[in-house]
Design an enzyme around this catalytic site. Structure first.
Site, PDB file in Angstrom:
ATOM      1  N   SER A  74     -26.010 -31.143 -63.408  1.00 49.31           N
ATOM      2  CA  SER A  74     -27.120 -31.738 -62.817  1.00 49.31           C
ATOM      3  C   SER A  74     -27.859 -31.286 -61.635  1.00 49.31           C
ATOM      4  O   SER A  74     -28.042 -29.952 -61.651  1.00 49.31           O
ATOM      5  CB  SER A  74     -27.027 -33.293 -62.535  1.00 49.31           C
ATOM      6  OG  SER A  74     -28.259 -34.086 -62.649  1.00 49.31           O
TER       7      SER A  74
ATOM      8  N   ASP B 128     -28.005 -36.086 -68.940  1.00 52.19           N
ATOM      9  CA  ASP B 128     -27.450 -35.729 -67.717  1.00 52.19           C
ATOM     10  C   ASP B 128     -25.778 -35.432 -67.820  1.00 52.19           C
ATOM     11  O   ASP B 128     -25.140 -36.228 -68.331  1.00 52.19           O
ATOM     12  CB  ASP B 128     -27.573 -36.855 -66.769  1.00 52.19           C
ATOM     13  CG  ASP B 128     -27.401 -36.428 -65.473  1.00 52.19           C
ATOM     14  OD1 ASP B 128     -26.331 -35.886 -65.268  1.00 52.19           O
ATOM     15  OD2 ASP B 128     -28.236 -36.587 -64.430  1.00 52.19           O
TER      16      ASP B 128
END
Length: 278
Positions: free
Chosen positions: A46, A162
């Site tokens: 991320s 994510d």
């Protein structure tokens, strides 16, 4: 002493997710560069993937710092491209275009100066997906896709979100890349420390969080326990003190960079000692 010339260890850097708090990674990278700590490979999740890719491409923290201090990218409205709806509130095309602009083109992993990999999550199977080939911008777009906020990214027949859902700090990923000495940087604070002053005021006033706050907090509530369970496998852990800064508070760039620098500087003696152990 320049450890680039004295240590034969392959040093891997594992950078955690954390949304805005991931800006602390820039400060950490600056100190590692200043102190001549060699970085042979990087894995990121991320926000950590974004910082890691930027360094793997430029190998220049001064350039990265100038870029993140540029106020234009922090005008969040310029990054909004609402989706009505598919599987997220935002399409994510604008932020992908920003990555392409930052890199000066749609670069590939093979174009990076340092071996790099980033982590996403298969939303259907819950599996970790490590991306280390193809378009860097596309890989980053997948790795940052907080469920509900961004549309999932289709990649080789899978829908990715994510990477923090499965791998908040990609220590084992960088180990599989060949690292035998791992520096992990974790910017996921303990849940009880995650409330910024503004969040505490909102909670005290019994004011409901907005949809973005709910989604970000939901994503990172599980990250803390997963991250801390993995940190024992790193040789050195750097944890900047960022618990009082909100995950969405991109305005505090300078403060986050400073806190990253402070945490890294405190870890330098241990890193140099461990690297010098033969």
């Amino acid at each position: 002493m320049d450890k680039r010339n004295t240590s034969h260890k392959k040093v891997g850097l594992a950078l955690s997710g954390g949304a805005a708090r991931g800006l602390a990674h820039v400060g950490v990278l600056r100190i590692l560069e200043k102190e001549n700590i060699p970085i042979h490979m990087i894995a990121g999740t991320s926000a950590g993937a974004v910082a890691g890719a930027a360094y793997a491409w430029s190998h220049d923290t001064a350039h990265i710092t100038r870029a993140v201090l540029d106020s234009r990218w922090r005008r969040t409205t310029s990054m909004l491209d609402l989706s009505f709806p598919r599987n997220g509130l935002m399409k994510g095309k604008k932020i992908r275009d920003f990555f392409v602009s930052f890199f000066g083109g749609n670069i590939k992993f093979k174009d990076l100066r340092i071996p790099f990999a980033c982590v996403a999550t298969d939303i259907d199977t819950g599996e970790e997906v490590v991306i280390d080939r193809g378009s860097v911008a596309d890989a980053l777009r997948a790795s940052i896709s907080v469920p509900g906020i961004f549309n999932a990214v289709k990649y080789e027949g899978r829908y990715l979100v994510d990477g923090g859902l499965t791998t908040p700090v990609p220590i084992q990923v960088v180990r599989k890349m060949g690292a035998d000495f791992i520096i992990a940087v974790n910017v996921n604070p303990e849940v009880s420390e995650r409330m910024s002053p503004a969040s505490r005021q909102r909670a005290a006033a019994r004011k409901a969080p907005n949809i973005f706050q709910v989604m970000l907090q939901s994503a990172y509530i599980t990250s803390y326990s997963l991250a801390h369970g993995a940190l024992a496998d790193a040789d050195v852990v750097i944890e900047p003190d960022v618990g009082d800064i909100g995950a969405g508070d991109f305005r505090k760039v300078r403060e986050l960079i400073t806190r990253g620098r402070d945490a890294a500087q405190a870890a330098i003696p241990e890193i140099k000692r461990r690297l010098g152990e033969g």
